[in-house]
Design a protein around this motif. Sequence first.
Motif, PDB file in Angstrom:
ATOM      1  N   ASP A  51       7.386   8.108 -15.407  1.00  0.00           N
ATOM      2  CA  ASP A  51       6.964   8.865 -13.980  1.00  0.00           C
ATOM      3  C   ASP A  51       6.575   8.075 -13.466  1.00  0.00           C
ATOM      4  OD1 ASP A  51       9.850  10.379 -14.767  1.00  0.00           O
ATOM      5  OD2 ASP A  51       8.527  11.237 -15.739  1.00  0.00           O
ATOM      6  N   LEU A  52       5.199   7.216 -14.344  1.00  0.00           N
ATOM      7  CA  LEU A  52       3.751   6.749 -13.676  1.00  0.00           C
ATOM      8  C   LEU A  52       3.162   5.333 -13.690  1.00  0.00           C
ATOM      9  CD1 LEU A  52       1.913  10.099 -15.526  1.00  0.00           C
ATOM     10  CD2 LEU A  52       2.618  10.194 -12.928  1.00  0.00           C
ATOM     11  N   PRO A  53       4.122   4.816 -13.486  1.00  0.00           N
ATOM     12  CA  PRO A  53       3.751   3.066 -13.039  1.00  0.00           C
ATOM     13  C   PRO A  53       2.543   3.556 -12.810  1.00  0.00           C
ATOM     14  CG  PRO A  53       5.242   3.385 -11.957  1.00  0.00           C
ATOM     15  CD  PRO A  53       5.570   4.897 -12.064  1.00  0.00           C
ATOM     16  N   PRO A  54       1.486   2.748 -13.327  1.00  0.00           N
ATOM     17  CA  PRO A  54      -0.227   2.630 -13.522  1.00  0.00           C
ATOM     18  C   PRO A  54      -0.437   1.870 -11.745  1.00  0.00           C
ATOM     19  CG  PRO A  54       0.042   1.892 -15.235  1.00  0.00           C
ATOM     20  CD  PRO A  54       1.298   2.226 -15.092  1.00  0.00           C
ATOM     21  N   ALA A  55      -1.175   1.506 -10.952  1.00  0.00           N
ATOM     22  CA  ALA A  55      -0.950   0.706  -9.682  1.00  0.00           C
ATOM     23  C   ALA A  55      -2.097  -0.067 -10.216  1.00  0.00           C
ATOM     24  CB  ALA A  55      -1.717   1.800  -8.606  1.00  0.00           C
ATOM     25  N   ASP A  56      -2.436  -0.277  -8.965  1.00  0.00           N
ATOM     26  CA  ASP A  56      -3.645  -2.164  -9.298  1.00  0.00           C
ATOM     27  C   ASP A  56      -4.870  -1.768  -8.964  1.00  0.00           C
ATOM     28  OD1 ASP A  56      -1.777  -3.772 -10.631  1.00  0.00           O
ATOM     29  OD2 ASP A  56      -0.558  -3.771  -8.764  1.00  0.00           O
ATOM     30  N   GLY A  57      -4.802  -0.654  -7.405  1.00  0.00           N
ATOM     31  CA  GLY A  57      -6.429  -0.025  -7.181  1.00  0.00           C
ATOM     32  C   GLY A  57      -6.508   1.066  -6.310  1.00  0.00           C
ATOM     33  N   ALA A 117       2.857  -5.007   3.097  1.00  0.00           N
ATOM     34  CA  ALA A 117       3.481  -3.543   3.532  1.00  0.00           C
ATOM     35  C   ALA A 117       3.078  -2.518   2.883  1.00  0.00           C
ATOM     36  CB  ALA A 117       4.964  -3.719   2.645  1.00  0.00           C
ATOM     37  N   LEU A 118       3.406  -1.402   3.650  1.00  0.00           N
ATOM     38  CA  LEU A 118       3.080   0.053   3.555  1.00  0.00           C
ATOM     39  C   LEU A 118       3.767   1.309   3.421  1.00  0.00           C
ATOM     40  CD1 LEU A 118       0.924   2.466   3.503  1.00  0.00           C
ATOM     41  CD2 LEU A 118       0.959   2.530   6.113  1.00  0.00           C
ATOM     42  N   LEU A 119       4.155   2.267   2.289  1.00  0.00           N
ATOM     43  CA  LEU A 119       4.819   2.856   2.342  1.00  0.00           C
ATOM     44  C   LEU A 119       4.145   3.908   2.432  1.00  0.00           C
ATOM     45  CD1 LEU A 119       7.510   4.324   1.443  1.00  0.00           C
ATOM     46  CD2 LEU A 119       6.567   4.158  -0.697  1.00  0.00           C
ATOM     47  N   ALA A 120       4.522   5.169   3.629  1.00  0.00           N
ATOM     48  CA  ALA A 120       3.896   6.014   4.080  1.00  0.00           C
ATOM     49  C   ALA A 120       4.623   7.193   3.177  1.00  0.00           C
ATOM     50  CB  ALA A 120       3.757   6.366   5.185  1.00  0.00           C
ATOM     51  N   PHE A 158       1.016  -0.981   0.032  1.00  0.00           N
ATOM     52  CA  PHE A 158       0.250  -0.150  -0.740  1.00  0.00           C
ATOM     53  C   PHE A 158       1.059   1.630   0.203  1.00  0.00           C
ATOM     54  CE2 PHE A 158      -2.990  -3.333   1.777  1.00  0.00           C
ATOM     55  CZ  PHE A 158      -4.162  -3.609   1.063  1.00  0.00           C
ATOM     56  N   VAL A 159       0.220   2.475  -0.369  1.00  0.00           N
ATOM     57  CA  VAL A 159       1.068   3.301  -0.428  1.00  0.00           C
ATOM     58  C   VAL A 159       0.442   4.876  -0.205  1.00  0.00           C
ATOM     59  CG1 VAL A 159       2.277   5.575  -1.758  1.00  0.00           C
ATOM     60  CG2 VAL A 159       2.011   3.584  -2.768  1.00  0.00           C
ATOM     61  N   VAL A 160       0.194   5.473   0.983  1.00  0.00           N
ATOM     62  CA  VAL A 160      -0.632   6.580   1.716  1.00  0.00           C
ATOM     63  C   VAL A 160       0.284   8.289   1.779  1.00  0.00           C
ATOM     64  CG1 VAL A 160       0.253   6.365   3.947  1.00  0.00           C
ATOM     65  CG2 VAL A 160      -1.843   7.420   3.646  1.00  0.00           C
ATOM     66  N   ILE A 161      -0.947   8.371   0.618  1.00  0.00           N
ATOM     67  CA  ILE A 161      -0.054  10.357   0.668  1.00  0.00           C
ATOM     68  C   ILE A 161      -1.104  11.005   0.522  1.00  0.00           C
ATOM     69  CG2 ILE A 161      -0.250   9.230  -1.848  1.00  0.00           C
ATOM     70  CD1 ILE A 161       2.412  11.008  -2.830  1.00  0.00           C
ATOM     71  N   HIS A 162      -0.513  12.321   0.703  1.00  0.00           N
ATOM     72  CA  HIS A 162      -0.969  13.301   0.546  1.00  0.00           C
ATOM     73  C   HIS A 162      -0.203  14.627   0.248  1.00  0.00           C
ATOM     74  CE1 HIS A 162      -2.860  17.396   2.557  1.00  0.00           C
ATOM     75  NE2 HIS A 162      -4.418  16.325   2.669  1.00  0.00           N
ATOM     76  N   PRO A 163      -0.931  15.476  -0.483  1.00  0.00           N
ATOM     77  CA  PRO A 163      -0.273  16.602  -1.398  1.00  0.00           C
ATOM     78  C   PRO A 163       0.771  17.089  -0.673  1.00  0.00           C
ATOM     79  CG  PRO A 163      -2.566  16.637  -2.405  1.00  0.00           C
ATOM     80  CD  PRO A 163      -2.871  15.527  -0.870  1.00  0.00           C
ATOM     81  N   SER A 164       0.347  17.558   0.442  1.00  0.00           N
ATOM     82  CA  SER A 164       0.640  18.887   1.776  1.00  0.00           C
ATOM     83  C   SER A 164       1.536  18.112   2.914  1.00  0.00           C
ATOM     84  CB  SER A 164       0.637  20.091   1.917  1.00  0.00           C
ATOM     85  OG  SER A 164      -0.503  19.830   1.558  1.00  0.00           O
ATOM     86  N   SER A 165       0.700  17.003   2.961  1.00  0.00           N
ATOM     87  CA  SER A 165       0.567  16.584   4.674  1.00  0.00           C
ATOM     88  C   SER A 165       1.412  15.397   5.098  1.00  0.00           C
ATOM     89  CB  SER A 165      -0.687  16.188   5.218  1.00  0.00           C
ATOM     90  OG  SER A 165      -1.773  17.162   5.730  1.00  0.00           O
ATOM     91  N   ASN A 166       1.612  15.883   6.001  1.00  0.00           N
ATOM     92  CA  ASN A 166       3.580  14.769   6.539  1.00  0.00           C
ATOM     93  C   ASN A 166       2.955  13.413   6.987  1.00  0.00           C
ATOM     94  OD1 ASN A 166       5.316  13.334   7.234  1.00  0.00           O
ATOM     95  ND2 ASN A 166       6.717  14.572   8.732  1.00  0.00           N
ATOM     96  N   PHE A 167       2.755  12.585   6.637  1.00  0.00           N
ATOM     97  CA  PHE A 167       2.091  11.171   6.564  1.00  0.00           C
ATOM     98  C   PHE A 167       3.011  10.021   6.456  1.00  0.00           C
ATOM     99  CE2 PHE A 167      -2.400  10.965   4.210  1.00  0.00           C
ATOM    100  CZ  PHE A 167      -2.436  11.611   4.789  1.00  0.00           C
ATOM    101  N   HIS A 168       4.409  10.555   7.371  1.00  0.00           N
ATOM    102  CA  HIS A 168       5.918   9.634   8.141  1.00  0.00           C
ATOM    103  C   HIS A 168       4.708   9.398   8.771  1.00  0.00           C
ATOM    104  CE1 HIS A 168       9.051  10.899   5.972  1.00  0.00           C
ATOM    105  NE2 HIS A 168       7.941  10.265   5.320  1.00  0.00           N
ATOM    106  N   GLY A 194       7.590   6.735  -5.726  1.00  0.00           N
ATOM    107  CA  GLY A 194       7.476   6.302  -4.760  1.00  0.00           C
ATOM    108  C   GLY A 194       6.941   4.860  -5.428  1.00  0.00           C
ATOM    109  N   VAL A 195       5.735   4.799  -6.486  1.00  0.00           N
ATOM    110  CA  VAL A 195       4.947   3.484  -7.116  1.00  0.00           C
ATOM    111  C   VAL A 195       6.194   2.546  -7.652  1.00  0.00           C
ATOM    112  CG1 VAL A 195       3.731   2.367  -8.770  1.00  0.00           C
ATOM    113  CG2 VAL A 195       3.006   4.286  -6.990  1.00  0.00           C
TER     114      VAL A 195
END
Length: 380
Positions: free
Chosen positions: A149-155, A71-74, A47-57, A98-99
């Motif tokens: 630059d933009l590999p597609p995600a699966d969901g 696995a999760l990539l914040a 999984f990847v969790v992301i926000h345009p400007s918030s720190n998601f670490h 990230g992807v």
Amino acid sequence: MAASFGRLVAIDVSAGSGADSQSGLNLLYPRVYGRLADEGCGREVAFVVIHPSSNFHGHYLIGPLERRRHALLALNTRYAGNDATLLMERCIQDLGAGVAFLKSQGYKRVVLIGNSGGGSLTAFYQSQAERLTIRDTPDGRPIDLTPDDLPPADGLAMCAAHPGRAQVLTDWLDPSVTDEHDMLATDPALDMFNPKNGPPFDRDWLKRYRAAQLARNERITDRALARLRALDATADPEAPHDAAFLVYRTSADPRFLDLTLDPSERKAGTTRGSARAANNGVMHTGRICSLRSWLSQWSVRLSRADGPKCLAKTSVPVLSVTYGADPVVFPSQVAEYTRAADGRCKAHLLKGATHHMHGQPQLIEQLADLLVDWAAGLRR
């Protein structure tokens, strides 16, 4: 006892793409940073969790997903903690890095978690990953995005996702502002904090209010475009070609006070407490902008990151989760994603969940179970 948040990973992004960062180091070594929690995890799904400007670490899903051996990539964009110069077109480039990193680590499938403002970012990303159409930013400057630059995600898992920064800011803009240079100059007839207007709010008054909010967004867009034309008229490369400005009073959605609008389990107010205090605060959504950044992230006319519209252009499975007691993302907004992905979307209501689920560990565990169970259905 300290919580475990995985290990820090530094991910390179395309050379030359850091020029809109205020970090001198990032100009020379353009990177984005993530927290990868993967101890004991397999390589089936990440999984990847992301926000345009918030720190998601420090995101609340890091530990729960890792404990479930997922696995999760914040991941943070280059604009974490500072969105004054944010370009949504660069945010998707950062997410793509990230992807690609996860793919290089051997993960078979990657699922994007669009939490809050991350919803429109992930939908925008996936729409461009499936069919790249962007050649420039909304102000007309070329941008060096490529399919690699933009590999597609699966969901895509939309969790308390609002429809987009431009859409939300427009709903939050205080239309009573009569002078963009003076936060105290207002029209009482359009002030939702004026007790004479409500709550509850008259529906005809609301129509005028919403129209005035949109008009304010459009006026700021017109002003930004005019100022950019004037700045770009010079051929001097060292002359200013962008400028910063303030947008006052940006926490004035009537739904914050009137619980009969877009009904849910929420309490009145915002994630920051009093809506009136937030509206008058020094820092709030969209408060500091550059001209070019306004067009990319906040302009309802020109921003390309309209989450539901972008999601409709994608083909992958979607999970859409409504947080039942969310004070800032409302059921009708989440429903836009559900409709946009009709036929490939699983909708779920997480009863009682607030926006950040602070103090709600059992609900966080429920969400983690939901994500893992849904992702299991993505196996080829």
